[in-house]
Design a protein around this motif. Structure first.
Motif, PDB file in Angstrom:
ATOM      1  N   MET A   1     -20.688  14.308 -96.176  1.00  0.00           N
ATOM      2  CA  MET A   1     -19.961  14.637 -94.938  1.00  0.00           C
ATOM      3  C   MET A   1     -19.675  16.133 -94.876  1.00  0.00           C
ATOM      4  O   MET A   1     -19.861  16.763 -93.833  1.00  0.00           O
ATOM      5  CB  MET A   1     -18.645  13.855 -94.859  1.00  0.00           C
ATOM      6  CG  MET A   1     -18.799  12.413 -94.489  1.00  0.00           C
ATOM      7  SD  MET A   1     -19.235  12.169 -92.768  1.00  0.00           S
ATOM      8  CE  MET A   1     -17.757  12.721 -91.951  1.00  0.00           C
ATOM      9  N   LEU A   2     -19.209  16.697 -95.972  1.00  0.00           N
ATOM     10  CA  LEU A   2     -18.892  18.124 -95.985  1.00  0.00           C
ATOM     11  C   LEU A   2     -20.152  18.974 -95.824  1.00  0.00           C
ATOM     12  O   LEU A   2     -20.107  20.064 -95.250  1.00  0.00           O
ATOM     13  CB  LEU A   2     -18.150  18.492 -97.268  1.00  0.00           C
ATOM     14  CG  LEU A   2     -16.747  17.908 -97.394  1.00  0.00           C
ATOM     15  CD1 LEU A   2     -16.180  18.167 -98.777  1.00  0.00           C
ATOM     16  CD2 LEU A   2     -15.830  18.463 -96.324  1.00  0.00           C
ATOM     17  N   THR A   3     -21.282  18.469 -96.311  1.00  0.00           N
ATOM     18  CA  THR A   3     -22.547  19.190 -96.175  1.00  0.00           C
ATOM     19  C   THR A   3     -23.062  19.123 -94.737  1.00  0.00           C
ATOM     20  O   THR A   3     -23.547  20.113 -94.197  1.00  0.00           O
ATOM     21  CB  THR A   3     -23.602  18.603 -97.129  1.00  0.00           C
ATOM     22  OG1 THR A   3     -23.093  18.665 -98.459  1.00  0.00           O
ATOM     23  CG2 THR A   3     -24.902  19.357 -97.059  1.00  0.00           C
ATOM     24  N   ARG A   4     -22.956  17.951 -94.131  1.00  0.00           N
ATOM     25  CA  ARG A   4     -23.478  17.763 -92.767  1.00  0.00           C
ATOM     26  C   ARG A   4     -22.624  18.443 -91.710  1.00  0.00           C
ATOM     27  O   ARG A   4     -23.105  18.772 -90.638  1.00  0.00           O
ATOM     28  CB  ARG A   4     -23.580  16.273 -92.422  1.00  0.00           C
ATOM     29  CG  ARG A   4     -24.482  15.455 -93.316  1.00  0.00           C
ATOM     30  CD  ARG A   4     -25.918  15.943 -93.298  1.00  0.00           C
ATOM     31  NE  ARG A   4     -26.830  15.055 -93.967  1.00  0.00           N
ATOM     32  CZ  ARG A   4     -27.146  15.118 -95.248  1.00  0.00           C
ATOM     33  NH1 ARG A   4     -26.592  16.002 -96.024  1.00  0.00           N
ATOM     34  NH2 ARG A   4     -28.009  14.288 -95.772  1.00  0.00           N
ATOM     35  N   PHE A   5     -21.354  18.609 -92.004  1.00  0.00           N
ATOM     36  CA  PHE A   5     -20.431  19.238 -91.064  1.00  0.00           C
ATOM     37  C   PHE A   5     -19.777  20.434 -91.757  1.00  0.00           C
ATOM     38  O   PHE A   5     -18.638  20.351 -92.213  1.00  0.00           O
ATOM     39  CB  PHE A   5     -19.373  18.241 -90.589  1.00  0.00           C
ATOM     40  CG  PHE A   5     -19.963  17.034 -89.922  1.00  0.00           C
ATOM     41  CD1 PHE A   5     -20.376  17.097 -88.599  1.00  0.00           C
ATOM     42  CD2 PHE A   5     -20.135  15.845 -90.605  1.00  0.00           C
ATOM     43  CE1 PHE A   5     -20.932  15.998 -87.969  1.00  0.00           C
ATOM     44  CE2 PHE A   5     -20.690  14.733 -89.988  1.00  0.00           C
ATOM     45  CZ  PHE A   5     -21.093  14.811 -88.669  1.00  0.00           C
ATOM     46  N   PRO A   6     -20.492  21.552 -91.839  1.00  0.00           N
ATOM     47  CA  PRO A   6     -20.012  22.698 -92.625  1.00  0.00           C
ATOM     48  C   PRO A   6     -18.723  23.325 -92.080  1.00  0.00           C
ATOM     49  O   PRO A   6     -17.974  23.935 -92.832  1.00  0.00           O
ATOM     50  CB  PRO A   6     -21.172  23.691 -92.574  1.00  0.00           C
ATOM     51  CG  PRO A   6     -22.006  23.279 -91.421  1.00  0.00           C
ATOM     52  CD  PRO A   6     -21.790  21.809 -91.229  1.00  0.00           C
ATOM     53  N   ASN A   7     -18.443  23.160 -90.801  1.00  0.00           N
ATOM     54  CA  ASN A   7     -17.223  23.737 -90.222  1.00  0.00           C
ATOM     55  C   ASN A   7     -16.007  22.841 -90.420  1.00  0.00           C
ATOM     56  O   ASN A   7     -14.903  23.193 -90.023  1.00  0.00           O
ATOM     57  CB  ASN A   7     -17.418  24.009 -88.735  1.00  0.00           C
ATOM     58  CG  ASN A   7     -18.486  25.051 -88.494  1.00  0.00           C
ATOM     59  OD1 ASN A   7     -18.722  25.913 -89.331  1.00  0.00           O
ATOM     60  ND2 ASN A   7     -19.148  24.959 -87.354  1.00  0.00           N
ATOM     61  N   LEU A   8     -16.225  21.701 -91.036  1.00  0.00           N
ATOM     62  CA  LEU A   8     -15.138  20.745 -91.245  1.00  0.00           C
ATOM     63  C   LEU A   8     -14.202  21.230 -92.336  1.00  0.00           C
ATOM     64  O   LEU A   8     -14.623  21.610 -93.423  1.00  0.00           O
ATOM     65  CB  LEU A   8     -15.716  19.373 -91.634  1.00  0.00           C
ATOM     66  CG  LEU A   8     -14.713  18.298 -91.999  1.00  0.00           C
ATOM     67  CD1 LEU A   8     -13.941  17.866 -90.761  1.00  0.00           C
ATOM     68  CD2 LEU A   8     -15.436  17.113 -92.590  1.00  0.00           C
ATOM     69  N   LYS A   9     -12.928  21.215 -92.024  1.00  0.00           N
ATOM     70  CA  LYS A   9     -11.909  21.484 -93.035  1.00  0.00           C
ATOM     71  C   LYS A   9     -11.334  20.144 -93.435  1.00  0.00           C
ATOM     72  O   LYS A   9     -10.779  19.436 -92.603  1.00  0.00           O
ATOM     73  CB  LYS A   9     -10.811  22.385 -92.466  1.00  0.00           C
ATOM     74  CG  LYS A   9     -11.296  23.761 -92.104  1.00  0.00           C
ATOM     75  CD  LYS A   9     -10.195  24.571 -91.476  1.00  0.00           C
ATOM     76  CE  LYS A   9     -10.766  25.905 -91.013  1.00  0.00           C
ATOM     77  NZ  LYS A   9      -9.865  26.589 -90.102  1.00  0.00           N
ATOM     78  N   PRO A  10     -11.502  19.764 -94.708  1.00  0.00           N
ATOM     79  CA  PRO A  10     -11.024  18.442 -95.120  1.00  0.00           C
ATOM     80  C   PRO A  10      -9.532  18.297 -94.813  1.00  0.00           C
ATOM     81  O   PRO A  10      -8.740  19.202 -95.076  1.00  0.00           O
ATOM     82  CB  PRO A  10     -11.268  18.406 -96.629  1.00  0.00           C
ATOM     83  CG  PRO A  10     -12.297  19.443 -96.877  1.00  0.00           C
ATOM     84  CD  PRO A  10     -12.107  20.478 -95.813  1.00  0.00           C
TER      85      PRO A  10
END
Length: 138
Positions: free
Chosen positions: A124-133
């Motif tokens: 998930m973090l790789t596919r959505f690089p702008n995502l802040k967990p």
């Protein structure tokens, strides 16, 4: 004739209303916010499942270690202990063995599940690089 007149007026009225309501798209910011909320919901679910599985693993590991310690105390330390053991002690040993076996099986399952959840989180973090967990309250 009167019915045709009413039907024409109703058609004209509805047509004029329909023309006012053309296609309107949302703003780019609103679309981005909607996508972020959806992705955050998935990340929160993954993080919650991962945290719960890790907690279960720690708690179960402690209980298995405790059962191993109790079983070793009831075994005795004589070389022929198993020959002179009371039937009730053998029964308790069997119960400890079953509990320990089930606990160790579950620990293996949890380790596998945790590995998979970590992989999904990384994907998930790789596919959505702008995502802040999202920050979870522990």
């Amino acid at each position: 004739m009167f019915q045709l007149f009413l039907r024409a007026r109703a058609h004209n009225f509805l047509s004029s209303r329909r023309e006012d309501k053309g296609f309107k798209a949302r703003t780019i910011e609103r679309d981005a916010e909607t996508d972020r909320v959806r992705i955050d919901a998935v990340m929160v679910a993954i993080d919650t499942a991962l945290r719960d599985a890790e907690r279960e693993q720690v708690g179960l590991g402690r209980r298995v270690d405790d059962a191993l310690a109790r079983a070793s105390v009831t075994f005795g330390n004589g070389t022929d202990e198993y020959l002179e053991r009371e039937p009730i002690d053998s029964h308790h040993q069997d119960l400890f063995a079953a509990d320990i076996s089930n606990g160790q099986r579950r620990l293996k399952e949890l380790a596998n599940t945790i590995t998979h959840l970590r992989f999904i989180r990384t994907a998930m973090l790789t596919r959505f690089p702008n995502l802040k967990p999202p920050q979870l309250n522990s």
